[in-house]
Design a protein around this motif. Sequence first.
Motif, PDB file in Angstrom:
ATOM      1  N   SER A 286      -7.499   2.723   0.484  1.00 43.16           N
ATOM      2  CA  SER A 286      -7.564   1.374  -0.084  1.00 43.16           C
ATOM      3  C   SER A 286      -7.283   1.331  -1.576  1.00 43.16           C
ATOM      4  O   SER A 286      -6.891   0.298  -2.109  1.00 43.16           O
ATOM      5  N   GLU A 287      -7.459   2.446  -2.291  1.00 41.61           N
ATOM      6  CA  GLU A 287      -7.243   2.449  -3.738  1.00 41.61           C
ATOM      7  C   GLU A 287      -5.765   2.300  -4.101  1.00 41.61           C
ATOM      8  O   GLU A 287      -5.438   2.074  -5.255  1.00 41.61           O
TER       9      GLU A 287
ATOM     10  N   ASP B 235       1.689   0.137   4.368  1.00 35.18           N
ATOM     11  CA  ASP B 235       1.625  -1.305   4.581  1.00 35.18           C
ATOM     12  C   ASP B 235       2.397  -2.025   3.481  1.00 35.18           C
ATOM     13  O   ASP B 235       2.309  -1.672   2.305  1.00 35.18           O
TER      14      ASP B 235
ATOM     15  N   GLN C 282       0.875  -1.173   0.000  1.00 34.44           N
ATOM     16  CA  GLN C 282       0.000   0.000   0.000  1.00 34.44           C
ATOM     17  C   GLN C 282       0.910   1.220   0.000  1.00 34.44           C
ATOM     18  O   GLN C 282       1.628   1.480   0.968  1.00 34.44           O
TER      19      GLN C 282
ATOM     20  N   ARG D 278      -3.774   0.003  -2.688  1.00 29.07           N
ATOM     21  CA  ARG D 278      -3.349  -1.370  -2.384  1.00 29.07           C
ATOM     22  C   ARG D 278      -3.068  -2.117  -3.685  1.00 29.07           C
ATOM     23  O   ARG D 278      -3.853  -2.072  -4.620  1.00 29.07           O
TER      24      ARG D 278
END
Length: 108
Positions: free
Chosen positions: A14-15, A66, A9, A17
Amino acid sequence: MSDVILFLQSEIGSETRTRFIYDSVKECMEGICKIYEAHLMQLNPNVQIPTFKMTQLFEFIDHLPDIKCFVFQRNTKTYASFNKNWIKEKIHEVLKCQATQRQLPNMN
């Protein structure tokens, strides 16, 4: 079945990831280096072949929201999760091995 799945990430949200699939831990670590090289090229579009120190690569990894590797364990037929510190250790091993190979004289 893939041996290594890398989840990365790049920014919060979230876009950003992304999932990468590799056949080996070595290939995955080389892939992370290429991701960092691509990042450097975006920052410095006039540089054709970016160079960097391992500490700079590790700072990049540390600043990612992440990043995890899931490595297939043949004995249990499951994937084990590994964190940033493990990734940095493996990258260090791969780059150290590559540097050693470049220093060896050609025996042909």
